[in-house]
Write an enzyme that holds these catalytic residues in place. Structure first.
Site, PDB file in Angstrom:
ATOM      1  N   HIS A  15       0.948  -1.248   0.090  1.00  0.00           N
ATOM      2  CA  HIS A  15       0.032   0.036  -0.018  1.00  0.00           C
ATOM      3  C   HIS A  15       0.834   1.226   0.054  1.00  0.00           C
ATOM      4  CE1 HIS A  15      -0.196   0.742   4.543  1.00  0.00           C
ATOM      5  NE2 HIS A  15       0.744   0.770   4.338  1.00  0.00           N
ATOM      6  N   CYS A  34       5.090   5.146   5.309  1.00  0.00           N
ATOM      7  CA  CYS A  34       4.012   4.587   4.586  1.00  0.00           C
ATOM      8  C   CYS A  34       3.521   5.442   3.265  1.00  0.00           C
ATOM      9  CB  CYS A  34       2.723   4.496   5.485  1.00  0.00           C
ATOM     10  SG  CYS A  34       2.871   2.560   6.433  1.00  0.00           S
ATOM     11  N   HIS A  40       4.958  -0.323  -0.524  1.00  0.00           N
ATOM     12  CA  HIS A  40       5.639  -1.015   0.525  1.00  0.00           C
ATOM     13  C   HIS A  40       4.780  -2.279   1.140  1.00  0.00           C
ATOM     14  CE1 HIS A  40       3.882   1.944   3.088  1.00  0.00           C
ATOM     15  NE2 HIS A  40       3.829   0.847   4.079  1.00  0.00           N
ATOM     16  N   HIS A  42       3.111  -5.156   3.629  1.00  0.00           N
ATOM     17  CA  HIS A  42       2.865  -5.560   5.172  1.00  0.00           C
ATOM     18  C   HIS A  42       2.239  -7.022   5.062  1.00  0.00           C
ATOM     19  CE1 HIS A  42       3.083  -1.666   7.277  1.00  0.00           C
ATOM     20  NE2 HIS A  42       2.701  -1.267   6.236  1.00  0.00           N
ATOM     21  N   ASP A  80      -4.676 -10.488  -1.204  1.00  0.00           N
ATOM     22  CA  ASP A  80      -3.405 -11.431  -0.990  1.00  0.00           C
ATOM     23  C   ASP A  80      -2.439 -11.180  -2.227  1.00  0.00           C
ATOM     24  OD1 ASP A  80      -1.593 -12.915   0.562  1.00  0.00           O
ATOM     25  OD2 ASP A  80      -2.055 -14.743  -0.459  1.00  0.00           O
ATOM     26  N   HIS A  81      -1.277 -10.671  -2.043  1.00  0.00           N
ATOM     27  CA  HIS A  81      -0.179 -10.395  -3.068  1.00  0.00           C
ATOM     28  C   HIS A  81      -0.879  -9.275  -3.942  1.00  0.00           C
ATOM     29  CE1 HIS A  81       1.750 -13.927  -1.298  1.00  0.00           C
ATOM     30  NE2 HIS A  81       2.492 -13.503  -1.834  1.00  0.00           N
ATOM     31  N   GLU A 125      -1.542  -4.842  11.267  1.00  0.00           N
ATOM     32  CA  GLU A 125      -0.909  -4.412  10.304  1.00  0.00           C
ATOM     33  C   GLU A 125       0.938  -4.797  10.583  1.00  0.00           C
ATOM     34  OE1 GLU A 125      -1.113  -0.642   7.902  1.00  0.00           O
ATOM     35  OE2 GLU A 125       0.424  -0.097   9.203  1.00  0.00           O
TER      36      GLU A 125
HETATM   37 NI    NI Z   1       2.491   0.870   5.676  1.00  0.00          NI
END
Ligand code: NI
Length: 135
Positions: A15, A34, A40, A42, A80-81, A125
């Site tokens: 995100h 972020c 990047h 999580h 996911d992914h 997160e």
């Molecule tokens: Ni983040």
């Protein structure tokens, strides 16, 4: 008797937190790392809890296989992914903070539960940062 049934789930996603109407400097000062322009990832962890009366016929609040399936189809398959900003329709206009993600997950799951069941979703997160939403 009212009992809560919970299932854990997991997804990896990328995100970026930023507002188009803010400068890079302002985005960086509010969202920190972020707001990195190249995104990047999580390792998100979920705890989905459903509360309701035990059905005297089955002994279940709800069939946990059914809950597993709802999480798989409506959350894991879509998140996911993925890049949350680009791939998940709810985040086209909504910043994918943990707070907004947990509300989106709650709404998606709630739509597929029987009306008499209560739902709570906890989203991690990071191992130390988590949010909770129950409507
Ligand atoms: Ni983040």
């Amino acid at each position: 008797m009212i009992v809560t049934v919970s299932r854990k789930a997991h997804f990896n996603a990328a995100h970026r937190l930023y507002r188009k109407d803010w400068t890079d400097t302002k985005n960086k000062s509010v969202f920190g790392k972020c707001s990195n322009p190249n995104y990047h990832g999580h390792n998100y962890e979920l705890i989905v809890s459903v509360t309701g009366e035990i059905d005297p016929q089955t002994g279940f609040v709800m069939d946990i296989k059914e809950l597993k399936k709802i999480i798989k189809i409506y959350i894991e398959n879509d998140f996911d992914h993925k890049n949350l900003n680009k791939d998940v329709k709810e985040f086209k206009e909504l910043i994918p903070t943990s707070e907004n993600i947990v509300v989106v997950i709650y709404n998606r799951i709630k739509n597929h539960l029987k009306k008499n069941l209560e739902l709570e979703v906890i989203l991690f997160e990071t191992p130390r940062n988590f949010v909770k939403y129950s409507g």
